[in-house]
Design a protein around this motif. Structure first.
Motif, mmCIF file in Angstrom:
data_model
loop_
_atom_site.group_PDB
_atom_site.id
_atom_site.type_symbol
_atom_site.label_atom_id
_atom_site.label_comp_id
_atom_site.label_asym_id
_atom_site.label_seq_id
_atom_site.Cartn_x
_atom_site.Cartn_y
_atom_site.Cartn_z
ATOM 1 N N LEU A 158 8.327 -2.000 -10.047
ATOM 2 C CA LEU A 158 8.828 -3.241 -10.002
ATOM 3 C C LEU A 158 9.072 -3.485 -8.349
ATOM 4 O O LEU A 158 8.751 -4.604 -7.761
ATOM 5 C CB LEU A 158 10.535 -3.169 -10.245
ATOM 6 N N SER A 159 8.970 -2.567 -7.414
ATOM 7 C CA SER A 159 9.007 -2.552 -6.025
ATOM 8 C C SER A 159 7.759 -3.170 -5.632
ATOM 9 O O SER A 159 7.722 -3.883 -4.578
ATOM 10 C CB SER A 159 9.189 -1.505 -5.366
ATOM 11 N N TRP A 160 6.566 -2.878 -6.202
ATOM 12 C CA TRP A 160 5.348 -3.693 -5.866
ATOM 13 C C TRP A 160 5.193 -5.059 -5.775
ATOM 14 O O TRP A 160 4.870 -5.724 -4.742
ATOM 15 C CB TRP A 160 4.041 -2.933 -6.607
ATOM 16 N N PHE A 161 6.080 -5.500 -6.815
ATOM 17 C CA PHE A 161 6.188 -7.077 -6.899
ATOM 18 C C PHE A 161 7.032 -7.590 -5.724
ATOM 19 O O PHE A 161 6.949 -8.687 -5.391
ATOM 20 C CB PHE A 161 6.515 -7.522 -8.196
ATOM 21 N N LEU A 162 8.197 -6.806 -5.690
ATOM 22 C CA LEU A 162 9.520 -7.549 -5.047
ATOM 23 C C LEU A 162 9.113 -7.151 -3.408
ATOM 24 O O LEU A 162 9.598 -8.131 -2.625
ATOM 25 C CB LEU A 162 10.680 -6.767 -5.356
ATOM 26 N N CYS A 222 0.739 -1.151 -0.088
ATOM 27 C CA CYS A 222 0.037 -0.100 0.121
ATOM 28 C C CYS A 222 0.775 1.246 -0.075
ATOM 29 O O CYS A 222 0.520 2.106 -0.574
ATOM 30 C CB CYS A 222 -0.861 0.024 1.068
ATOM 31 N N PHE A 223 2.025 1.226 0.912
ATOM 32 C CA PHE A 223 3.060 2.410 0.579
ATOM 33 C C PHE A 223 3.573 2.568 -0.724
ATOM 34 O O PHE A 223 3.753 3.925 -1.185
ATOM 35 C CB PHE A 223 3.924 2.253 1.658
ATOM 36 N N GLY A 224 3.815 1.519 -1.424
ATOM 37 C CA GLY A 224 4.362 1.508 -2.676
ATOM 38 C C GLY A 224 3.276 2.229 -3.725
ATOM 39 O O GLY A 224 3.534 3.015 -4.581
ATOM 40 N N ILE A 225 2.023 1.620 -3.400
ATOM 41 C CA ILE A 225 1.121 2.309 -4.419
ATOM 42 C C ILE A 225 0.806 3.684 -4.204
ATOM 43 O O ILE A 225 0.712 4.598 -4.938
ATOM 44 C CB ILE A 225 -0.307 1.540 -4.042
ATOM 45 N N LEU A 274 12.880 2.509 -6.407
ATOM 46 C CA LEU A 274 12.902 1.147 -6.032
ATOM 47 C C LEU A 274 12.753 0.828 -4.426
ATOM 48 O O LEU A 274 11.831 0.092 -4.122
ATOM 49 C CB LEU A 274 13.972 0.053 -6.654
ATOM 50 N N GLY A 275 13.569 1.442 -3.674
ATOM 51 C CA GLY A 275 13.649 1.190 -2.512
ATOM 52 C C GLY A 275 13.543 2.272 -1.341
ATOM 53 O O GLY A 275 13.149 2.340 -0.187
ATOM 54 N N LEU A 276 13.588 3.611 -1.618
ATOM 55 C CA LEU A 276 13.749 4.728 -0.783
ATOM 56 C C LEU A 276 12.470 5.698 -0.861
ATOM 57 O O LEU A 276 12.126 6.061 0.176
ATOM 58 C CB LEU A 276 15.094 5.467 -1.042
ATOM 59 N N GLU A 277 11.843 5.904 -1.882
ATOM 60 C CA GLU A 277 10.876 7.039 -2.083
ATOM 61 C C GLU A 277 9.742 6.677 -1.071
ATOM 62 O O GLU A 277 9.350 7.572 -0.425
ATOM 63 C CB GLU A 277 10.628 7.147 -3.705
ATOM 64 N N SER A 278 9.394 5.478 -1.081
ATOM 65 C CA SER A 278 8.350 5.208 -0.419
ATOM 66 C C SER A 278 8.433 4.424 1.024
ATOM 67 O O SER A 278 7.928 4.630 2.207
ATOM 68 C CB SER A 278 7.233 4.309 -0.918
ATOM 69 N N TYR A 279 9.532 3.469 0.824
ATOM 70 C CA TYR A 279 9.526 2.630 1.974
ATOM 71 C C TYR A 279 10.362 3.175 3.193
ATOM 72 O O TYR A 279 10.273 2.519 4.457
ATOM 73 C CB TYR A 279 10.272 1.352 1.723
#
Length: 540
Positions: free
Chosen positions: A342-346, A170-173, A400-405
């Motif tokens: 890609l991060s949504w799937f990983l 949800c955070f990625g979305i 991929l890893g920083l913007e949302s997570y």
């Protein structure tokens, strides 16, 4: 649901605790995914600002008002206005982020978002109409205030309503709106850069109006965060809101179990305590560890040099003599969007810790590549190609890893009564570093000052290595854990490497109580529905 064994006191045996039905598929959880897309819209303006406003600094229509004309007839901008336009927005965001805790103690999550959207609308109007530096600077501060509050409360709201197994996704979305906003800002700039006069930058600003207006009009009709309601002594409304968010995915037993977990934490903590001294709890006992980790992880956003690339990307390409800088910045940012998708799937398979670590490594490698390209004796054409490729990889890794997570992590680790305070402090400190970047970068890259150009990336390479080491050694893996489980592990001082396998006893007890509540509800319903009648004896 099946039989439940109890002891002589009527308590559910821990070994026999039943689990309610939880459907984990995306289709069953469509309601929360749709809600995530909706709340994520509030982050659009923050991303759009990075894409559009950054491009104004290389746009003739804007520079004719706020810049100066060079002897060769082209237009430039002095370092001071360049520094102020970007850094004032960051300063405003800092103040907005640091205000999250006090605001959250008085206003619910929805009304806080509405307040922030109002500030954004006012700032947009001022930027459209003004030709004054003073008004422009005030508008940038107000824009930052709105974005600082929006970012924190949007993320807190989502953390408090999403189920544990979908929180990362949800955070990625939701963060898609940041990346989408940045990309759209660049695309609109590219389309209007040739428009004569002030319309060239006013048109991009007009695009910002619809989303804040839509949110202000619709937010009052949505349910509030169940956790916020519980911590403000409104348990009936909290349970009703939780049922709304879990409808179709959780049965009543599962809802009651999650509700009991929330109640167990709410019994210890009270966010409704409107005492400014609560902020000092961030630095006491086990909360100090949470604060250090949350602040450090969020600062990784700034530590990898994000504001250097995002806020000065178009200008950066221009002084590096890259052909068609507006088009190339759009292309590189689109590759960043690929990283986000890609991060949504990983993230469902790897967890956010591994993705954040991977993002830091990619950003570090990109920064050292950019610096090396312009330190080595290469032709400007070859260096320009290398700069585009390295920037593309940087934005891919960052998204991929920083913007949302990083924001997800800094909001899910704190205690419930300190969540808004901790996230506000974390984002605030991150904004301080971002402000330092935007304030000092013009001195390093502007031809009128040190004129380092892309060699400035050497500094950010070193900073990225520090951020990578911090993530590797101090960030625990909380993939699939509820906020209440995370709270228990920190209170019990679980080592970082043991988070993944730790069994939370208190949570198991809370789930057992949830089963009893569901059974009691079913029993009461059965009694209510049982037909009643009078016994009438026949008269002979």
């Amino acid at each position: 649901m099946g039989a439940v064994e109890t002891n002589e006191r009527g308590e559910v045996r821990e070994s026999q605790t039943q689990q309610g039905e939880r459907k984990l598929g995306l289709l069953a959880n469509w309601r929360i995914l749709l809600f995530t897309l909706y709340i994520g819209m509030s982050l659009f303006e923050y991303g759009y600002d990075k894409g559009a406003i950054a491009g104004f600094q290389a746009m003739p229509g804007f520079l004719q008002v706020f810049g100066y004309q060079l002897p060769n007839g082209t237009w430039g901008i002095k370092p001071d206005p360049q520094r102020m336009i970007t850094s004032f927005m960051t300063v405003g965001s800092l103040v907005g982020a640091m205000s999250t805790g006090p605001i959250g103690a008085h206003l619910c999550r929805r009304y806080s978002l509405m307040l922030a959207c109002t500030a954004l609308l006012v700032s947009i109007v001022l930027m459209v109409v003004t030709t004054s530096f003073g008004v422009l600077y005030f508008a940038r501060i107000l824009c930052g205030l709105g974005n600082g509050v929006v970012m924190n409360f949007a993320f807190v709201y989502l953390q408090e309503v999403t189920p544990p197994h979908l929180r990362s996704l949800c955070f990625g979305i939701a963060s898609f709106w940041i990346t989408f906003g940045t990309t759209l800002g660049m695309v609109v700039n590219n389309a209007t850069v040739g428009v004569a006069g002030r319309l060239s930058y006013q048109i991009p600003l007009y695009v910002c109006f619809p989303i804040p207006v839509a949110l202000i009009l619709s937010l009052p009709f949505l349910p509030e965060s169940p956790r916020w309601l519980l911590h403000h002594n409104r348990p009936e409304e909290a349970l009703k809101a939780l049922r709304f968010f879990r409808k179709g995915a959780y049965d009543e037993v599962a809802v009651q179990q999650e509700f009991e977990e929330m109640k167990a934490v709410a019994a210890r903590e009270a966010e409704s305590e409107k005492n400014w001294r609560l902020v000092f709890e961030l630095f006491k006992g086990t909360n100090l560890r949470r604060t250090i980790v949350c602040v450090g992880v969020t600062c990784a956003n700034a530590g990898v040099g994000a504001m250097f690339i995002l806020s000065f990307g178009t200008y950066f390409f221009t002084i590096a003599e890259v052909d068609s800088p507006f088009k190339w910045i759009v292309i590189t940012n689109c590759l960043g969007v690929v990283g986000l998708f890609l991060s949504w799937f990983l993230v469902q398979r790897m967890g956010q810790r591994r993705l954040i670590l991977a993002g830091c490594v990619i950003c570090s490698a990109s920064m050292v590549t950019i610096a090396a390209l312009y330190t080595a004796p290469l032709s400007s054409a070859k260096a320009g190609v290398g700069l585009i490729v390295a920037t593309s990889f940087y934005l891919f890794g960052f998204n991929l890893g920083l913007e949302s997570y990083t924001f997800l992590t800094s909001g899910e680790l704190p205690a419930q009564n300190l969540r808004a305070y901790t996230l506000g402090l974390s984002v605030g400190v991150s904004f301080i570093f971002a402000w330092l970047c935007t304030f000092t970068t013009p001195y390093y890259i502007n031809p009128a000052e040190l004129n380092w150009g892309p060699k400035y990336a050497w500094i950010w390479f070193g900073s990225s290595l520090i951020a990578t080491a911090f993530i590797y050694f101090l960030l625990p893996d909380v993939k699939g854990r509820s906020l209440e489980e995370i709270d228990e592990m920190f209170r019990n001082k679980v080592p970082t490497r043991a988070f993944k396998t730790y069994v939370c006893v208190e949570i198991e007890e809370a789930r057992a109580r949830g089963v009893m509540n569901a059974l009691a509800g079913e029993k009461a319903l059965a009694l209510d529905e049982k037909p009643s009648g009078k016994h009438v004896e026949s008269v002979s």
